[in-house]
Design a protein around this motif. Structure first.
Motif, PDB file in Angstrom:
ATOM      1  N   ALA A 181       0.676  -1.216  -0.016  1.00 31.41           N
ATOM      2  CA  ALA A 181       0.094  -0.057   0.017  1.00 31.41           C
ATOM      3  C   ALA A 181       0.805   1.310  -0.153  1.00 31.41           C
ATOM      4  O   ALA A 181       0.577   2.258  -0.723  1.00 31.41           O
ATOM      5  N   ASP A 182       1.956   1.424   0.819  1.00 33.83           N
ATOM      6  CA  ASP A 182       2.835   2.279   0.714  1.00 33.83           C
ATOM      7  C   ASP A 182       3.594   2.675  -0.583  1.00 33.83           C
ATOM      8  O   ASP A 182       3.771   3.710  -1.060  1.00 33.83           O
ATOM      9  N   MET A 183       3.858   1.366  -1.176  1.00 35.33           N
ATOM     10  CA  MET A 183       4.710   1.603  -2.425  1.00 35.33           C
ATOM     11  C   MET A 183       3.903   2.233  -3.567  1.00 35.33           C
ATOM     12  O   MET A 183       4.448   3.055  -4.265  1.00 35.33           O
ATOM     13  N   LEU A 184       2.593   1.637  -3.601  1.00 32.20           N
ATOM     14  CA  LEU A 184       1.598   2.421  -4.430  1.00 32.20           C
ATOM     15  C   LEU A 184       1.197   3.727  -4.175  1.00 32.20           C
ATOM     16  O   LEU A 184       1.244   4.493  -4.897  1.00 32.20           O
ATOM     17  N   PHE A 199      -5.788  -0.517  -6.952  1.00 34.91           N
ATOM     18  CA  PHE A 199      -4.878  -1.646  -7.660  1.00 34.91           C
ATOM     19  C   PHE A 199      -3.869  -2.340  -6.774  1.00 34.91           C
ATOM     20  O   PHE A 199      -3.133  -3.117  -7.076  1.00 34.91           O
ATOM     21  N   ILE A 200      -4.430  -2.033  -5.312  1.00 40.00           N
ATOM     22  CA  ILE A 200      -3.630  -2.686  -4.183  1.00 40.00           C
ATOM     23  C   ILE A 200      -3.884  -4.298  -4.498  1.00 40.00           C
ATOM     24  O   ILE A 200      -2.933  -4.947  -4.404  1.00 40.00           O
ATOM     25  N   PRO A 201      -5.048  -4.726  -4.632  1.00 38.40           N
ATOM     26  CA  PRO A 201      -5.305  -6.118  -4.629  1.00 38.40           C
ATOM     27  C   PRO A 201      -4.449  -6.739  -5.916  1.00 38.40           C
ATOM     28  O   PRO A 201      -3.684  -7.925  -5.541  1.00 38.40           O
ATOM     29  N   ILE A 202      -4.225  -6.370  -6.932  1.00 31.78           N
ATOM     30  CA  ILE A 202      -3.580  -7.321  -7.872  1.00 31.78           C
ATOM     31  C   ILE A 202      -2.112  -6.956  -7.665  1.00 31.78           C
ATOM     32  O   ILE A 202      -1.224  -7.958  -7.982  1.00 31.78           O
ATOM     33  N   ILE A 203      -1.579  -5.821  -7.494  1.00 27.38           N
ATOM     34  CA  ILE A 203      -0.216  -5.613  -7.149  1.00 27.38           C
ATOM     35  C   ILE A 203       0.226  -6.523  -5.833  1.00 27.38           C
ATOM     36  O   ILE A 203       1.207  -7.147  -5.853  1.00 27.38           O
TER      37      ILE A 203
END
Length: 243
Positions: A71-74, A85-89
């Motif tokens: 989450a922090d990366m996104l 897009f958190i779920p797919i990443i």
């Protein structure tokens, strides 16, 4: 054949299955992919079975840390628009991580050592960012290939160069992961074969080197999953924000 360091990457049919004339047999690769998915699902089912805010369990804390990492990366690369897009990443990161780590288990199979697997994962990300770019920006998405401030006479050449760089993203993503996995495992196999060929008294001598190399491979397995995910977030940021 057993001494061949590349033999560990060979595909073997475990359960032959044919459906409508198509070969959908279970191979050592597909079985370890299923094991990876099962372990991920089992871990998060256990971690979320009894969610507590005041006294979270160790598994819950571990699951939250991994989720917060993605989450922090996104959030850092894409911003608030990256939350959907958190779920797919998150799923891609965990799948690559588990496949890399399982490949270090003796007599296992390294799924990410095959370009067909890593390229498929990279194409999922590539198709995602392409669809997101066109859905959010329409034909304005092509402005990604012509950076702001480029002289008009130079724009066609820059457009072609940027377009090829964009199309090369899934290739670079997949090759980077495969190269690191294959190189490290081959090196471990060569050193292990060297130990076996030594005299009994000399066999313990390369052992410290093997321990160091295994620790390094463990680090590389985690790092490559992180890099694949980080680059996916950067590419997604280009599509969302048109940097």
């Amino acid at each position: 054949m057993q001494n061949n360091p590349l033999a560990q990457f060979e595909l073997h049919t475990i359960i032959p299955i044919s459906l409508f004339g198509y070969d959908i047999s279970l191979t050592n690769s597909s079985i370890f992919m299923l094991i990876s998915v099962f372990l991920i699902a089992a871990f998060f089912l256990i971690a979320t079975r009894r969610i507590s805010i005041n006294t979270p369990s160790r598994t819950q804390i571990s699951a939250e840390l991994v989720y917060r990492l993605i989450a922090d990366m996104l959030g850092t690369n894409v911003g608030e628009k990256g939350k959907p897009f958190i779920p797919i990443i998150f799923s891609v990161f965990l799948f690559i991580l588990l496949c890399n780590l399982l490949g270090l288990v003796p007599y296992s199979f390294t799924v990410t050592s095959h370009i067909s697997i890593t390229f498929s994962l990279a194409m999922i990300i590539f198709i995602l960012i392409t669809l997101v770019g066109f859905i959010k920006h329409g034909f304005k998405f092509f402005s990604l290939f012509v950076p702001h401030g480029i002289p008009l006479w130079l724009a066609p050449l820059i457009f072609v160069i940027e377009l090829f760089a964009f199309l090369a993203k899934p290739i670079s993503l997949s090759l980077r992961l495969v190269a690191n996995m294959v190189a490290g495992h081959v090196l471990l196999k060569v050193i292990a074969g060297f130990m076996v060929s030594l005299m009994f008294i000399l066999k313990p001598l390369p052992l410290p080197l093997m321990v160091i190399l295994f620790g390094f491979e463990l680090f590389v397995a985690i790092l490559q999953a992180y890099i694949f995910t980080l680059l996916s977030c950067v590419y997604l940021s280009d599509a969302v924000n048109l940097h």
